[in-house]
Design a protein around this motif. Structure first.
Motif, PDB file in Angstrom:
ATOM      1  N   THR A 120       0.921  -1.131  -0.075  1.00 56.68           N
ATOM      2  CA  THR A 120      -0.001   0.084   0.048  1.00 56.68           C
ATOM      3  C   THR A 120       0.911   1.386  -0.019  1.00 56.68           C
ATOM      4  OG1 THR A 120      -1.614  -1.000   1.248  1.00 56.68           O
ATOM      5  CG2 THR A 120      -1.832   1.389   1.135  1.00 56.68           C
ATOM      6  N   ARG A 121       0.712   1.952  -0.919  1.00 57.79           N
ATOM      7  CA  ARG A 121       1.314   3.215  -1.000  1.00 57.79           C
ATOM      8  C   ARG A 121       0.466   4.432  -0.778  1.00 57.79           C
ATOM      9  NH1 ARG A 121       3.104   7.019  -5.454  1.00 57.79           N
ATOM     10  NH2 ARG A 121       1.215   6.320  -6.561  1.00 57.79           N
ATOM     11  N   THR A 122       1.346   5.420  -0.018  1.00 60.43           N
ATOM     12  CA  THR A 122       0.508   6.665   0.316  1.00 60.43           C
ATOM     13  C   THR A 122       1.456   7.715  -0.081  1.00 60.43           C
ATOM     14  OG1 THR A 122      -0.510   5.698   2.282  1.00 60.43           O
ATOM     15  CG2 THR A 122      -0.790   7.921   2.270  1.00 60.43           C
ATOM     16  N   ALA A 123       0.759   8.621  -0.802  1.00 58.97           N
ATOM     17  CA  ALA A 123       1.740   9.711  -1.408  1.00 58.97           C
ATOM     18  C   ALA A 123       0.759  11.136  -1.226  1.00 58.97           C
ATOM     19  CB  ALA A 123       1.806   9.507  -2.972  1.00 58.97           C
ATOM     20  N   ALA A 124       1.581  12.297  -0.801  1.00 62.19           N
ATOM     21  CA  ALA A 124       0.775  13.609  -0.505  1.00 62.19           C
ATOM     22  C   ALA A 124       1.790  14.597  -1.314  1.00 62.19           C
ATOM     23  CB  ALA A 124       1.032  13.983   0.854  1.00 62.19           C
ATOM     24  N   ASN A 125       1.119  15.334  -1.822  1.00 57.12           N
ATOM     25  CA  ASN A 125       1.782  16.458  -2.626  1.00 57.12           C
ATOM     26  C   ASN A 125       1.281  17.876  -2.438  1.00 57.12           C
ATOM     27  OD1 ASN A 125       1.420  13.822  -4.433  1.00 57.12           O
ATOM     28  ND2 ASN A 125       3.125  14.706  -5.485  1.00 57.12           N
ATOM     29  N   VAL A 126       1.920  18.747  -2.274  1.00 63.35           N
ATOM     30  CA  VAL A 126       1.590  20.187  -2.121  1.00 63.35           C
ATOM     31  C   VAL A 126       2.438  21.171  -3.036  1.00 63.35           C
ATOM     32  CG1 VAL A 126       1.625  22.035  -0.422  1.00 63.35           C
ATOM     33  CG2 VAL A 126       1.267  19.845   0.326  1.00 63.35           C
ATOM     34  N   GLN A 127       1.535  21.820  -3.730  1.00 64.34           N
ATOM     35  CA  GLN A 127       2.246  22.774  -4.820  1.00 64.34           C
ATOM     36  C   GLN A 127       1.817  24.119  -4.445  1.00 64.34           C
ATOM     37  OE1 GLN A 127       4.762  21.263  -6.923  1.00 64.34           O
ATOM     38  NE2 GLN A 127       5.551  23.094  -7.503  1.00 64.34           N
ATOM     39  N   TYR A 128       2.570  25.187  -4.387  1.00 66.09           N
ATOM     40  CA  TYR A 128       1.969  26.609  -4.410  1.00 66.09           C
ATOM     41  C   TYR A 128       2.945  27.424  -5.298  1.00 66.09           C
ATOM     42  CZ  TYR A 128       1.141  31.016  -2.214  1.00 66.09           C
ATOM     43  OH  TYR A 128       0.739  32.350  -1.884  1.00 66.09           O
ATOM     44  N   ALA A 140       6.636  26.431  -5.854  1.00 68.35           N
ATOM     45  CA  ALA A 140       7.647  25.326  -4.991  1.00 68.35           C
ATOM     46  C   ALA A 140       6.542  24.330  -4.646  1.00 68.35           C
ATOM     47  CB  ALA A 140       8.109  26.288  -3.993  1.00 68.35           C
ATOM     48  N   GLY A 141       7.259  23.220  -4.326  1.00 65.80           N
ATOM     49  CA  GLY A 141       6.369  22.003  -3.899  1.00 65.80           C
ATOM     50  C   GLY A 141       7.165  20.927  -3.179  1.00 65.80           C
ATOM     51  N   LEU A 142       6.423  20.169  -2.348  1.00 61.54           N
ATOM     52  CA  LEU A 142       6.630  19.179  -1.656  1.00 61.54           C
ATOM     53  C   LEU A 142       5.827  17.784  -2.236  1.00 61.54           C
ATOM     54  CD1 LEU A 142       6.634  20.281   2.214  1.00 61.54           C
ATOM     55  CD2 LEU A 142       8.552  19.433   0.841  1.00 61.54           C
ATOM     56  N   ASN A 143       6.520  16.622  -1.937  1.00 62.90           N
ATOM     57  CA  ASN A 143       6.110  15.483  -2.450  1.00 62.90           C
ATOM     58  C   ASN A 143       6.693  14.189  -1.347  1.00 62.90           C
ATOM     59  OD1 ASN A 143       5.382  16.280  -4.955  1.00 62.90           O
ATOM     60  ND2 ASN A 143       7.610  16.441  -5.580  1.00 62.90           N
ATOM     61  N   PHE A 144       5.798  13.468  -0.891  1.00 60.15           N
ATOM     62  CA  PHE A 144       6.075  12.601   0.024  1.00 60.15           C
ATOM     63  C   PHE A 144       5.476  11.273  -0.360  1.00 60.15           C
ATOM     64  CE2 PHE A 144       4.947  10.136   3.909  1.00 60.15           C
ATOM     65  CZ  PHE A 144       6.324   9.747   4.491  1.00 60.15           C
ATOM     66  N   SER A 145       6.152  10.150  -0.328  1.00 59.30           N
ATOM     67  CA  SER A 145       5.355   8.750  -0.725  1.00 59.30           C
ATOM     68  C   SER A 145       5.868   7.827   0.030  1.00 59.30           C
ATOM     69  CB  SER A 145       5.884   8.788  -2.181  1.00 59.30           C
ATOM     70  OG  SER A 145       5.592   7.445  -2.478  1.00 59.30           O
ATOM     71  N   ASN A 146       5.202   6.998   0.684  1.00 61.70           N
ATOM     72  CA  ASN A 146       5.748   6.067   1.683  1.00 61.70           C
ATOM     73  C   ASN A 146       4.910   4.385   1.356  1.00 61.70           C
ATOM     74  OD1 ASN A 146       4.871   4.523   4.483  1.00 61.70           O
ATOM     75  ND2 ASN A 146       7.195   5.200   4.085  1.00 61.70           N
ATOM     76  N   LEU A 153      11.223  11.456  -0.578  1.00 55.64           N
ATOM     77  CA  LEU A 153      10.808  12.844  -0.109  1.00 55.64           C
ATOM     78  C   LEU A 153      11.233  13.719  -1.211  1.00 55.64           C
ATOM     79  CD1 LEU A 153       9.669  14.505   2.075  1.00 55.64           C
ATOM     80  CD2 LEU A 153      11.778  14.780   3.120  1.00 55.64           C
ATOM     81  N   GLY A 154      10.590  14.609  -1.551  1.00 53.31           N
ATOM     82  CA  GLY A 154      11.125  15.360  -2.711  1.00 53.31           C
ATOM     83  C   GLY A 154      10.480  16.999  -2.629  1.00 53.31           C
ATOM     84  N   LEU A 155      11.403  17.723  -3.059  1.00 47.50           N
ATOM     85  CA  LEU A 155      11.290  19.119  -3.339  1.00 47.50           C
ATOM     86  C   LEU A 155      11.304  19.720  -4.633  1.00 47.50           C
ATOM     87  CD1 LEU A 155      13.878  19.794  -0.523  1.00 47.50           C
ATOM     88  CD2 LEU A 155      11.577  20.204  -0.169  1.00 47.50           C
ATOM     89  N   ASN A 156      10.527  20.612  -5.155  1.00 45.93           N
ATOM     90  CA  ASN A 156      10.793  21.226  -6.110  1.00 45.93           C
ATOM     91  C   ASN A 156      10.477  22.856  -6.125  1.00 45.93           C
ATOM     92  OD1 ASN A 156       7.899  22.006  -7.425  1.00 45.93           O
ATOM     93  ND2 ASN A 156       7.687  20.046  -6.777  1.00 45.93           N
ATOM     94  N   ALA A 157      11.223  23.591  -7.171  1.00 44.43           N
ATOM     95  CA  ALA A 157      11.046  24.955  -7.170  1.00 44.43           C
ATOM     96  C   ALA A 157      11.220  25.470  -8.689  1.00 44.43           C
ATOM     97  CB  ALA A 157      12.031  25.612  -6.308  1.00 44.43           C
ATOM     98  N   GLY A 158      10.596  26.528  -8.884  1.00 40.75           N
ATOM     99  CA  GLY A 158      10.673  27.015 -10.325  1.00 40.75           C
ATOM    100  C   GLY A 158      10.101  28.172 -10.648  1.00 40.75           C
ATOM    101  N   VAL A 159      10.495  29.010 -11.726  1.00 38.69           N
ATOM    102  CA  VAL A 159       9.997  30.187 -12.190  1.00 38.69           C
ATOM    103  C   VAL A 159       9.469  30.051 -13.586  1.00 38.69           C
ATOM    104  CG1 VAL A 159      11.446  31.732 -10.811  1.00 38.69           C
ATOM    105  CG2 VAL A 159      12.377  30.755 -13.029  1.00 38.69           C
TER     106      VAL A 159
END
Lengths: 419, 72
Positions: A120-128, A140-146, A153-159
Motif C-alpha cells: 500500500t502506497r500513500t503519497a501526498a503532494n503540495v504545490q504553491y 514550489a512544492g513538496l512530495n512525500f510517498s511511503n 521525499l521530494g522538493l521542487n522549485a521553479g520560475v
C-alpha cells in the motif's frame, strides 16, 4: 543582398524553432471561486499478475492575489504477482521468497512470478504558485510517498516568465528527491546466488535530481504547444532487490545452485540477484500540441527519451475530444510506446558471463518493449463546473521475452466539484 | 560553447515567436479547459505517468520524472 539572406535565414530559423516549441499563456483560472476538487478512483488489473486500486483526491484554489495552492493525496493498493526476472523454461525452477523464509517452484512453461507481492502506497503532494509581478511567477512544492519498503521525499522549485503578450511562457524548474529502499529480508548482494541468501541489513539510498526547461507557445487562436526538456540524474541504489537472473547452461536450461557452489533448495535454483549501475542520466524531450476545431479538440503528445543505460524510447499519445448533447464529451485515446533494451539487460546469463559481468538485469521492463493502449473516456459536465467521467482502456505490452507479454485493463471513475 | 549556442537559439526562437500568438480578445477557444496543457485531462495524466513509469523504462518530460515509488 547577403544581409537580406541572413535575415531571411534567421527569420526562417526562428519560425522553425517556434514550430518546434510549445505553448504558453494558458487560460488563467477564475480567482477565488473557492476550492476545486478532483477526485478519482483508478482500477488497474493485469491478467494473472498485479491488480491496483488507487483513490486520489486533489484540492486546488486560486486566491485573490492570483496565487494558487494545490494539495493532493493518493493511496495505492497493490496485490498479485510480479515477474521475478527468471526465464520461462521447460524445466521447473525454484526460488526463495523475498523474506528468504520460504521457497516456491515455477512449473515448466510458466512465466516465473512472485505472488507475495502486496503493498500500500500513500503519497501526498503540495504545490504553491505565486505571481512576482505581471510577467514572472514562482512555484514550489513538496512530495512525500511511503510504502512498506520504500520512502521518498521530494522538493521542487521553479520560475515562469511570460513573453509576447503572454503568448509565450518560459519555465525553469529544479527538483530533488531522496529515496530510501528497505527491502523485505534485507538488501541482497548483487550477482550472488539467491539460494545462499547473502543479504545485508539496513537500507539503501537513492537521489534523483531533475532540471526542467519548458516553453509554452500560443501559435494561433486554435493551436497551443509546449516543448519541455527534462534532465534527470539518479544516483544510488537502482537495483530491484526482488529480481533475479537465471544462470543457464549451453542449452539455455537453468543451472543448479550446487553447480555454482551455492545452496541447494530445489530444481533449477541457479538464480542470481540482479545488479544495476548505481547512476543513471536521462534526457527527455516532450512536445505537446492542442488544436481546437471549434467543436472537437485534438491533443497530440510525443516524447523522446534517451539515457546512459542505452535505452532510447518513443512515446506517442493522441486524444480526440468530441463534445455532444451540450454537456457531454467522448474522448478516444491511443498511446504507442517503444523502447530499446538497456546495455546490461539479458534474458539469462551463462556461468562464464556471470564470472565477468559487472551488472546484469533480466527485468523485462529494461528489455525491448512495444506497448499499445487504446481507450475511451466519457464525461458529463454541469454548469456549476461539476464533471463526472468514466475511462476504460486496454494496455498491452510485448517484447522479446514471455515475461514481457502483458495485458491489462485500466478503468477510472472521476468526479470534479467546487466547494 | 554549447550553452551559448543553446541560449542563442532560445533567444532567436523567442524572437521568432513574436510573430505567433493572439490578441487577448482572441482567446475564446484557448481559454477552454480542454485547451489547457497539464490540466485538460484532470488526474488522468498523473495516473498514466504512474502506470507507465512502473511498467516501462521511461519517465519524465511532461513534468519531473523522478521515482516516487518502488514499483516492483
Amino acid at each position: 543582398m547577403k544581409k537580406t539572406q541572413t535575415k531571411q535565414i534567421s527569420a526562417g530559423l526562428a519560425a522553425a524553432t517556434c514550430a518546434l516549441l510549445g505553448n504558453s499563456a494558458q487560460a488563467a483560472p477564475a480567482a477565488d471561486d473557492g476550492w476545486k476538487f478532483d477526485s478519482a478512483v483508478l482500477y488497474y488489473s493485469e491478467q494473472d499478475r498485479v491488480t491496483a486500486v488507487e483513490p486520489v483526491i486533489q484540492g486546488q484554489r486560486t486566491f485573490k492575489d492570483d496565487s494558487e495552492l494545490k494539495l493532493k493525496l493518493t493511496v495505492d493498493s497493490l496485490t498479485g504477482a510480479s515477474h521475478n526476472g527468471a526465464i520461462t523454461s521447460d524445466k521447473p525452477q525454484t526460488f526463495t521468497s523475498p523474506s528468504g523464509n520460504e521457497t516456491y517452484t515455477t512449473n515448466p512453461g510458466e512465466v516465473p512470478l512472485d505472488d507475495s507481492f502486496h503493498d500500500t502506497r500513500t503519497a501526498a503532494n503540495v504545490q504553491y504558485t505565486r505571481p512576482i509581478n505581471r510577467l514572472w511567477r514562482w512555484t514550489a512544492g513538496l512530495n512525500f510517498s511511503n510504502e512498506y519498503d520504500f520512502t521518498s521525499l521530494g522538493l521542487n522549485a521553479g520560475v515562469m516568465r511570460d513573453f509576447n503578450d503572454k503568448n509565450s511562457t518560459l519555465t525553469f524548474a529544479l527538483s530533488h528527491e531522496a529515496d530510501t529502499i528497505d527491502p523485505v529480508g534485507g538488501v541482497p548482494v548483487g550477482l550472488s546466488i539467491q539460494s545462499d541468501q547473502q543479504k545485508t541489513d539496513g537500507s539503501e539510498d537513492r537521489s534523483v535530481d531533475d532540471v526542467l526547461v519548458g516553453l509554452t507557445q500560443v501559435i494561433n487562436r486554435r493551436w497551443i504547444m509546449q516543448l519541455n526538456y527534462n534532465l534527470s540524474v539518479t544516483d544510488g541504489y537502482n537495483t530491484d532487490p526482488y529480481k533475479v537472473v537465471t544462470v543457464v547452461d549451453a542449452n539455455g536450461d537453468p543451472l543448479e545452485a550446487e553447480a555454482l557452489g551455492g545452496t541447494n533448495i530445489g530444481p533449477g535454483d541457479g538464480q542470481v540477484f540482479e545488479l544495476r549501475p548505481d547512476s543513471r542520466t536521462k534526457h527527455a524531450l516532450y512536445w505537446e500540441n492542442r488544436y481546437h476545431f471549434s467543436r472537437d479538440v485534438l491533443a497530440v503528445g510525443y516524447r523522446f527519451m534517451t539515457d546512459d543505460w542505452g535505452i532510447n524510447s518513443h512515446t506517442l499519445d493522441v486524444k480526440y475530444r468530441i463534445p455532444f448533447g451540450q454537456t457531454w464529451y467522448v474522448q478516444p485515446h491511443v498511446r504507442w510506446y517503444q523502447q530499446s533494451e538497456a546495455d546490461f539487460y539479458r534474458e539469462s546469463i551463462t556461468q562464464a558471463e556471470l564470472a565477468t559481468t559487472k551488472e546484469v538485469s533480466a527485468d523485462y521492463r529494461l528489455g525491448k518493449l512495444t506497448d499499445m493502449t487504446y481507450g475511451v473516456k466519457l464525461a458529463k459536465q454541469w454548469q456549476s463546473g461539476q464533471e463526472l467521467s468514466f475511462r476504460v482502456e486496454s494496455f498491452q505490452q510485448s517484447g522479446d521475452s514471455d515475461a514481457a507479454d502483458l495485458d491489462a485493463v485500466i478503468a477510472q471513475v472521476g468526479y470534479t466539484f467546487y466547494w | 560553447m554549447i550553452k551559448i549556442i543553446t541560449a542563442a537559439l532560445l533567444l532567436v526562437g523567442l524572437a521568432g515567436c513574436q510573430n505567433l500568438g493572439v490578441q487577448p480578445w482572441q482567446r475564446d477557444l484557448l481559454a477552454q479547459p480542454a485547451m489547457t496543457i497539464g490540466e485538460a485531462d484532470g488526474l488522468d495524466d498523473a495516473f498514466d505517468d504512474h502506470i507507465y513509469f512502473s511498467k516501462e523504462a521511461s519517465s519524465g518530460g511532461r513534468g519531473f520524472g523522478g521515482g516516487g515509488c518502488g514499483c516492483n
